[in-house]
Design a protein around this motif. Structure first.
Motif, PDB file in Angstrom:
ATOM      1  N   PHE A 294       0.884  -0.910  -0.081  1.00  0.00           N
ATOM      2  CA  PHE A 294      -0.228   0.035  -0.015  1.00  0.00           C
ATOM      3  C   PHE A 294       0.900   1.320   0.034  1.00  0.00           C
ATOM      4  O   PHE A 294       0.627   2.403  -0.444  1.00  0.00           O
ATOM      5  N   MET A 452      -4.816  11.012  -2.746  1.00  0.00           N
ATOM      6  CA  MET A 452      -5.091  10.534  -1.581  1.00  0.00           C
ATOM      7  C   MET A 452      -6.211   9.634  -1.926  1.00  0.00           C
ATOM      8  O   MET A 452      -7.135   9.937  -2.741  1.00  0.00           O
ATOM      9  N   HIS A 453      -6.354   8.501  -1.430  1.00  0.00           N
ATOM     10  CA  HIS A 453      -7.310   7.389  -1.693  1.00  0.00           C
ATOM     11  C   HIS A 453      -7.770   6.702  -0.638  1.00  0.00           C
ATOM     12  O   HIS A 453      -6.928   6.327   0.451  1.00  0.00           O
ATOM     13  N   ARG A 454      -8.959   6.075  -0.363  1.00  0.00           N
ATOM     14  CA  ARG A 454      -9.379   4.985   0.499  1.00  0.00           C
ATOM     15  C   ARG A 454      -9.699   3.553  -0.348  1.00  0.00           C
ATOM     16  O   ARG A 454     -10.366   3.571  -1.004  1.00  0.00           O
ATOM     17  N   ILE A 455      -9.114   2.618   0.148  1.00  0.00           N
ATOM     18  CA  ILE A 455      -9.170   1.355  -0.377  1.00  0.00           C
ATOM     19  C   ILE A 455      -9.124   0.367   1.066  1.00  0.00           C
ATOM     20  O   ILE A 455      -9.010   0.781   1.746  1.00  0.00           O
TER      21      ILE A 455
ATOM     22  N   TYR B  63      -8.148  11.106   4.098  1.00  0.00           N
ATOM     23  CA  TYR B  63      -6.928  10.804   4.077  1.00  0.00           C
ATOM     24  C   TYR B  63      -6.759   9.814   3.182  1.00  0.00           C
ATOM     25  O   TYR B  63      -7.723   9.078   2.809  1.00  0.00           O
ATOM     26  N   ASN B  64      -5.435   9.121   3.233  1.00  0.00           N
ATOM     27  CA  ASN B  64      -5.207   7.642   2.726  1.00  0.00           C
ATOM     28  C   ASN B  64      -5.574   6.657   3.717  1.00  0.00           C
ATOM     29  O   ASN B  64      -5.059   6.712   4.724  1.00  0.00           O
ATOM     30  N   THR B  65      -6.559   5.725   3.368  1.00  0.00           N
ATOM     31  CA  THR B  65      -6.841   4.863   4.272  1.00  0.00           C
ATOM     32  C   THR B  65      -6.873   3.500   3.742  1.00  0.00           C
ATOM     33  O   THR B  65      -7.315   3.348   2.543  1.00  0.00           O
ATOM     34  N   LEU B  66      -6.720   2.655   4.498  1.00  0.00           N
ATOM     35  CA  LEU B  66      -6.563   1.207   4.313  1.00  0.00           C
ATOM     36  C   LEU B  66      -7.421   0.513   5.347  1.00  0.00           C
ATOM     37  O   LEU B  66      -7.089   0.235   6.324  1.00  0.00           O
TER      38      LEU B  66
END
Lengths: 607, 273
Positions: A294, A452-455, B63-66
């Protein structure tokens, strides 16, 4: 020529065997090795279950297997003689340490009579060497204690075998001095005993009727060689891929036989910027690797069958988030704890299907110790360029087996180009936007401004990348993930067929059985039976010409070290295939003679 | 930390889907405000969450989220931090996620003193799956899988973390929002492993099953029974009977952090070239 070193666990047979292999490879021979040792840390001294063996096949030409039987057997104690004698041919020479054949030793090995040779019906030539006595005598003024002196016995045996094969003993000296660099008195003691063994051979020359030469072929590819085992080759392949791709290598792993050596090897290479973490458990090993992916690393996790079971959930997160990850499964005997130090090929279906949901994942199977380098490199290339986890199947046999390896020129290897987002995509980009040719999503990593991204693990909308349970979307995403893996077929080599062009029988196999199946095919052709071999390295997706190749042959036998997993998979993928099967699950490599007998029976039968 | 000023609004995304009255709404807001106080650019933050009501927070943040698997957020986060030590890596997890299935990863991350800030939204129940008891459901109370009362004893999460090696631990509540903001800020600023327990309220399952009343009543209970650790120092045992402590509970300075030590080794052998 095949030599088998055997003795009690702790007699140093692995070291003796390794050194002999190394010396032979250094002198320019090809080698194939098979270390065969028990899973226990130390079985009771002198017992049958405690026997540790190391077999090496040395050749002038390419060597494909460690050999079904040996030409020279070193048996350091009666238990070794009893359990290893079955690997001898009628004309094999057996070397024993007579000092270890006392009444007590014979009892521990469950011999009834005083003469173990007549009890076993052995008519071979036996070289009797009082190795223990000679070592003690040789080192009596060395100042070393008895225990240390006893540990040099293996070097005596090695010296003798080196004389038998006309090896350059100075290579052995160099290896010993390197190994014991911090303890020169130990190094010199071992060097002395090595010479003693060699001289013993010279002096008793008259009593050994056979002499062995394994010349180096002059027409060998120029370059630098080293002997390497599959695990080390895999580690080097990962480092090579990291360099080619410009990515940092991250390994999250956990100790498990027989894969631990990959972690050991990579842990040494901090000077190349390799990051390795021995995590608290198998799951953390895989999870931390996915996290590293990631964040933009070339992420790898290494394990064996039981670890793949544990990691399946974390691997699946990589499937749905479409992150690059390489999982190396060095297969061992199963199920459950199984046979930790023995080899088989029984994780194939687990690798293909052992996860919940429709979870397509590329699967590659390395075919030899040196092929582990190329297979690891390719696994990384596919993982990164197609944004997918990839399973690389290895096995205990090729992982621990050695061969002579010509050090490659990395310029001859293909580039690895990560599919990064481009700056102009900022603003409109969504995480599951795909390259129309490859079906691969673009890679943005935390820290990239504007991306920015959400996975995560929940199903996402193809359009927006937001969480979605919409029925048509789930259907679409499932198909897109499958298609992405199928398209990899365009980037893998075609299936090759070796042997007779119009063969009556096609032998099919995959992974680490290549050497043995190749030898079986060769043997059949020499007998006048027309056989060909199609050996698979790419399992998912299959090479594009697979169906065409298989349909050409009247008779096909799938030979595998499982109960027929690959045969079942091929039948599922290709309709109406009639396949014979040769299945073995013994934790031992194939015996070429047994393969040939079975294949010739199939040829002769009506079915 | 940088020139641009951020507000909580910059960090918000989407519409949280928690129950009305859930304490997690308050924590999410406190979280955004704490980050705004520090002023980290959103693209340098990575939030890793597990599974549960708590972990859905990852979907409501800019934000960047996992969003990972149940119990494993800390393990994923470890890899993120190792791969890019310059990122601010924060874990949002729940009581079940962090201390039941995730217990092993929690104690090892504490032991390593790796620079993660782990915020546990503790609602004393497994909310998402319908109200089963968790390692923090009080002894004797009910859950769907403990219809006669829970016989398990509970973890004290900050104590567990401290014993395992965490160099910053604290507790806050959904009621004491201002204090929560300060505590979260302190935890993120702390260089090393920080664990913050956020006592949330679940009126839908825990509250209803155990007759704690509605959200307001449950938050009022927090107000009445929480004692700031600084105030507690001046109180008698009788006065503290039945109360729980909030605030910064432990802090260790000068213990070397994991990624720093790791990078030192790499630099020493020349691997950073």
């Amino acid at each position: 020529m095949v030599v088998r070193f055997s003795g009690d666990s702790g007699d140093g047979m692995q070291l003796a065997g390794n050194m002999f292999s190394n010396i032979s490879a250094t002198e320019g021979n090809d080698i194939s090795t098979f270390p065969d040792y028990p899973a226990d840390i130390r079985a009771p001294q002198g017992t049958l279950t405690g026997v540790s063996g190391f077999q090496v096949h040395v050749g002038s030409d390419k060597v494909y297997t460690p050999g079904d039987k040996c030409d020279v057997l070193v048996a350091m104690n009666p238990a070794a003689l009893k359990t290893q004698y079955k690997f001898c041919k009628p004309q094999s020479v057996i070397i024993i340490d007579t000092d270890s054949f006392t009444k007590r030793d014979l009892e521990k090995a469950q011999f009834q009579l005083e003469n173990p040779f007549s009890e076993l019906g052995i008519k071979n030539e036996v070289v009797e060497a009082a190795i223990t006595t000679m070592c003690k005598e040789s080192l009596k003024d060395s100042g070393l204690d008895n225990k240390t002196i006893m540990r040099t016995k293996n070097m005596f045996a090695l010296g003798l075998v080196c004389w038998l094969f006309h090896r350059d003993i100075t290579i052995g000296e160099k290896l010993l001095r390197e190994k014991f660099a911090k303890k020169p008195e130990i190094a010199e003691a071992n060097v002395k005993v090595l010479h003693d063994g060699y001289h013993f051979g010279e002096n008793t020359h008259a009593s050994i009727s056979t002499s062995y030469t394994v010349p180096t072929k002059k027409a060998m590819q120029l370059g630098r060689y080293m002997d390497i085992n599959g695990n080390k080759a895999a580690a080097y392949g990962l480092i090579a891929a990291a360099e080619k791709s410009g990515l940092q290598l991250y390994l999250g792993s956990y100790p498990i036989t027989p894969a631990t050596d990959i972690l050991h090897e990579l842990a040494k290479h901090k000077s190349l910027g390799v990051k390795t973490v021995q995590c608290e458990d198998e799951i953390a090993g895989c999870a931390s690797a996915v996290g590293a992916a990631f964040a933009g690393a070339l992420a790898v996790t290494t394990t064996s069958g039981p670890g793949v079971c544990l990691k399946s959930e974390a691997m699946n997160l990589a499937v749905i988030t479409e992150l690059p990850l390489v999982i190396i499964d060095v297969q061992r005997g199963g199920p459950s704890t199984g046979l930790p130090t023995k080899s088989e090929q029984t994780d194939l279906l687990q690798a293909l299907y052992g996860r919940n949901g429709e979870s397509p994942m590329p699967v590659i199977a390395a075919t030899s110790p040196t092929d582990c380098f190329d297979a690891a490199f390719m696994a990384c290339k596919i993982a990164v360029e197609h944004m997918t986890p990839v399973i690389l199947l290895s096995d205990a046999y090729i992982a621990n087996g050695s061969a002579a390896w010509h050090l490659p020129n990395l310029n001859d290897y293909p580039a690895i180009v990560p599919p990064y987002v481009k700056p102009e995509m900022a603003g409109s980009w969504t995480p599951f936007q795909r390259n129309p040719q490859t079906g691969v999503r673009y890679w943005a990593t935390p820290g990239m401004k504007g991306f920015m991204h959400r996975i995560g693990g929940l199903e996402k909308s193809n359009e927006t990348g937001a969480i979605s349970t919409e029925p048509e979307n789930h259907n679409l995403m499932t198909r897109l993930r499958a298609e992405k893996v199928e398209r990899i077929a365009a980037s893998i080599p075609d299936l090759e067929v070796e042997g007779d062009a119009d063969a009556d029988l096609l032998i099919v196999g995959f992974g680490g059985t290549y050497g043995h199946l190749h030898s079986a095919m060769d043997a059949m052709n020499r007998h006048g039976k027309k056989a060909a071999l199609a050996h698979f390295k790419f399992i998912n997706p299959l090479p594009r010409n697979t169906e065409a190749v298989l349909r050409r042959y009247k008779k096909i036998v799938v030979a595998e070290q499982s109960m027929g997993q690959f045969a079942g998979y091929l039948r599922m993928k290709i309709e109406g295939l009639h396949l014979h099967q040769f299945n073995q699950v013994k934790g031992q490599p194939f015996v070429v003679k047994e393969l040939v007998d079975a294949f010739e029976r199939i040829l002769a039968s009506d079915m | 930390m940088c020139e641009t000023k951020y507000t909580a609004a910059d960090y918000k995304a989407g519409q949280p889907r928690w129950c009305p009255g859930c304490g997690d709404h308050a924590f999410l807001n406190s979280f955004h405000k704490a980050l705004a106080e520090i002023g980290i650019p959103p693209h340098q933050i990575a939030v890793i969450s597990g599974i549960g009501c708590s972990s859905r927070a990852a979907g409501y943040m800019n934000y960047n989220t996992l969003h990972t698997t149940h119990g494993r957020a800390i393990a994923f986060a470890t890899g993120v931090k190792l791969a890019n030590p310059d990122l601010h890596v924060i874990v949002i997890t729940g009581d079940g996620d962090a201390t039941a299935i995730g217990g092993n990863h929690l104690i090892h991350a504490c032991r390593r003193n790796i620079d993660l800030t782990v915020i546990v939204f503790n609602n004393n129940i497994y909310g998402m799956t319908g109200g089963q008891y968790s390692p923090t459901t009080p002894h004797g109370e009910k859950g769907t899988t403990a219809p006669y009362g829970n016989i398990d004893y509970n973890f004290d999460i900050p104590q567990l973390a401290q014993a395992a090696g965490a160099t910053f631990t604290g507790r806050c509540t959904a009621y004491h929002a201002q204090q929560a903001i300060k505590l979260i800020e302190a935890g993120i600023r702390h260089h090393g492993f920080s664990l913050i327990e956020g006592l949330s309220v679940c009126p839908t399952y825990y509250g209803r099953k155990n007759k704690k009343g509605d959200s307001v009543k449950m938050l009022t209970w927090q107000k009445d029974n929480a004692v700031d650790v600084k105030a507690a120092a001046k109180m008698t045992p009788e006065q503290l009977e039945g109360k729980f402590l909030i605030g910064e509970l432990s802090s260790v300075e000068n213990k070397e952090e994991y990624t720093d030590m790791y990078m030192k080794i790499i630099e020493k052998v020349g691997g950073d070239k």
